[in-house]
Design an enzyme around this catalytic site. Structure first.
Site: not given
Ligand code: NAI
Length: 461
Positions: A440, A269
């Protein structure tokens, strides 16, 4: 037009929490929000709706895979997707209305519309210009796409579209094995979609403890998800009705194209900084586009602060909330503090994955000596009783037994992590945790056993 002590722009977890704390501290506060409902991405199209879908599909998984083992026989439930989406929406509505109630209770004025800052001390919403001694930018973030990919939120979707697909896709390609990709991939895998995750790096969940990431991938694969690692997605072609996703393997540059009904782009993002007038005001940005702030969350323009996804740091609702409270304290002339070393991260799949503090990989890179105490949920009676004994709890301590980090994959990990967070806030040792009586049978005993493993040894391993 009205005068306020503080106007907060954005009502996500950062913004609404900041507004409430400002009001509690006696400041006349308003919050600008252009959406129809309060709560920002998290409540409307992020954390909350995804948790509803994760919960519903987890229950489905239990019915399909574990009910019969427990003597609960009969037909597995069938999926009414529209009803599941309605349940998700009810969950969202309950929470967004809750914020509206809290605003009324705390006498916070909701300025409806999209806000901008024509000059320091002023916020424009629609045709009205309001004044404020302090302005807090809590504008959040939005999905970042990739070149060569056009998002239509129907066939090629971000996390927003993935929460409201017209029907359950037969095949889903997820680009990016980060938090969003794995949570939403899990939802659809449990609903019967054929899910393939294409990830650029050689491991899933970048930045996560390596051992946890490996075990996590193994468990998700067992649940039916497929992974293509070390592959860069080149583009998505939707011209023929179906989506065709082309990726190139990093190791040999070979190209492959796979078909999918739906493609979820989950490659990160980016902060929302446009449309606020920050440029004209001379508010400095970081190289990667976030609003630059000092240690008190003040931007380069006096009286304008920024928090949450719009600034540097992990894009997590709870990090934004902490900053929201802290900046409110600062504005009220008190001391505001966020301990960035103790911010937990949770992935709400099944099993859950949670972490806080340092990973072994980071400590090795920094040349820090450490010790690991690990305990498998196989030795936890409660986890075995609920068919969730696949993961482990791992504690990392320094030479003096002080806790540096924890990484948990297993039942309730997202809740268990907090006893370690509290321990870390108090500078506790693993022995402190190990000597604390844990009820427990609870999952939390696995954390205690990991702490015991940092000393003379776990009992049940
Ligand atoms: P992310 O940064 O966690 O993961 C994105 C992934 O896409 C990375 O592993 C990256 O290497 C890969 N990537 C990038 N370009 C690529 C390509 N051309 N081909 C293949 N893979 C590629 O981003 P995500 O999952 O979109 O989340 C965004 C934000 O939202 C994060 O900061 C996350 O922490 C937050 N978030 C947190 C949640 C939680 O705490 N449970 C839930 C949902 C989002």
């Amino acid at each position: 037009m009205a005068d306020f002590d503080v106007i907060v722009i954005g009502s996500g977890p950062g913004g609404y929490v900041c507004a409430i704390r400002c009001a509690q501290l006696g400041l006349k506060t308003a919050c600008v929000e252009g959406r129809e409902t309060l709560g920002g991405t998290c409540l409307n199209v992020g954390c909350i709706p995804s948790k509803a879908l994760l919960h519903a599909t987890h229950e489905l998984h239990e019915a399909e895979h574990n009910f019969a083992k427990m003597g609960l026989k009969g037909k597995s439930p069938s999926v009414d997707w529209d009803q599941m989406k309605a349940y998700k929406q009810e969950t969202v509505d309950g929470n967004t209305k809750g914020i509206e109630f809290l605003f009324k209770k705390n006498k916070i004025e909701w300025l409806k519309g999209w806000g901008s800052i024509p000059e320091a001390g002023k916020v424009k919403v629609g045709d009205e210009v309001h004044t404020a001694k302090h302005i807090v930018v809590a504008s959040g973030s939005e999905p970042a796409s990739l070149p060569g990919i056009e998002i239509d939120e129907k066939t090629v979707v971000t996390s927003t579209g993935a929460l409201s697909l017209g029907k359950i896709p037969k095949s889903l390609v997820v680009i990016g094995a980060g938090v969003i990709g794995l949570e939403m991939g899990s939802v659809y895998a449990r609903l019967g979609s054929d899910v393939t995750v294409v990830e650029y790096l050689d491991a899933i969940t970048p930045g996560m403890d390596g051992e946890v990431a490996k075990q996590f991938q193994k468990i998700l694969t067992k649940q039916g998800m497929k992974f293509v690692l070390g592959a860069a997605v080149q583009g998505v072609d939707t011209s023929g009705g179906k989506a065709k996703v082309t990726y190139k393997l990093n190791k040999d540059d070979s190209e492959t194209t796979i078909d999918a009904d739906t493609v979820l782009v989950a490659t990160g993002r980016k902060p929302v900084t446009k449309g606020l007038g920050l440029d004209a005001l001379g508010v400095e940005l970081e190289k990667r586009g976030q609003v630059k702030t000092d240690a008190q969350w003040q931007t380069s323009v006096k009286g304008i602060y920024a928090i949450g996804d719009a600034i540097v740091g992990p894009m997590l609702a709870h990090k934004a909330e902490d900053e929201g409270m802290a900046v409110a304290e600062v504005i009220a002339g008190k001391h505001g503090h966020v301990n960035y070393d103790v911010i937990p991260g949770v992935i709400y799949t099944s099993p859950e994955v949670a972490s806080v503090g340092k990973t072994e990989e980071a400590l090795k890179a920094d040349g820090v000596k450490y010790k690991v105490g690990k305990f498998p949920f196989m030795g936890n009676a409660r986890a075995k009783a609920v068919f969730q004994a696949e993961g482990f709890a791992k504690l990392i301590v320094d030479e003096n037994d002080r806790i540096l980090g924890a990484h948990i994959i297993g039942p309730g990990a997202g809740d268990l992590i907090h006893e370690v967070c509290v321990a870390m806030e108090f500078g506790a040792s693993a022995e402190d945790l190990a000597m604390t009586c844990h009820a427990h049978p609870t999952f939390s005993e696995a954390v205690r056993e990991a702490a015991l493993a940092c000393g003379d040894g776990a009992i049940h391993a």
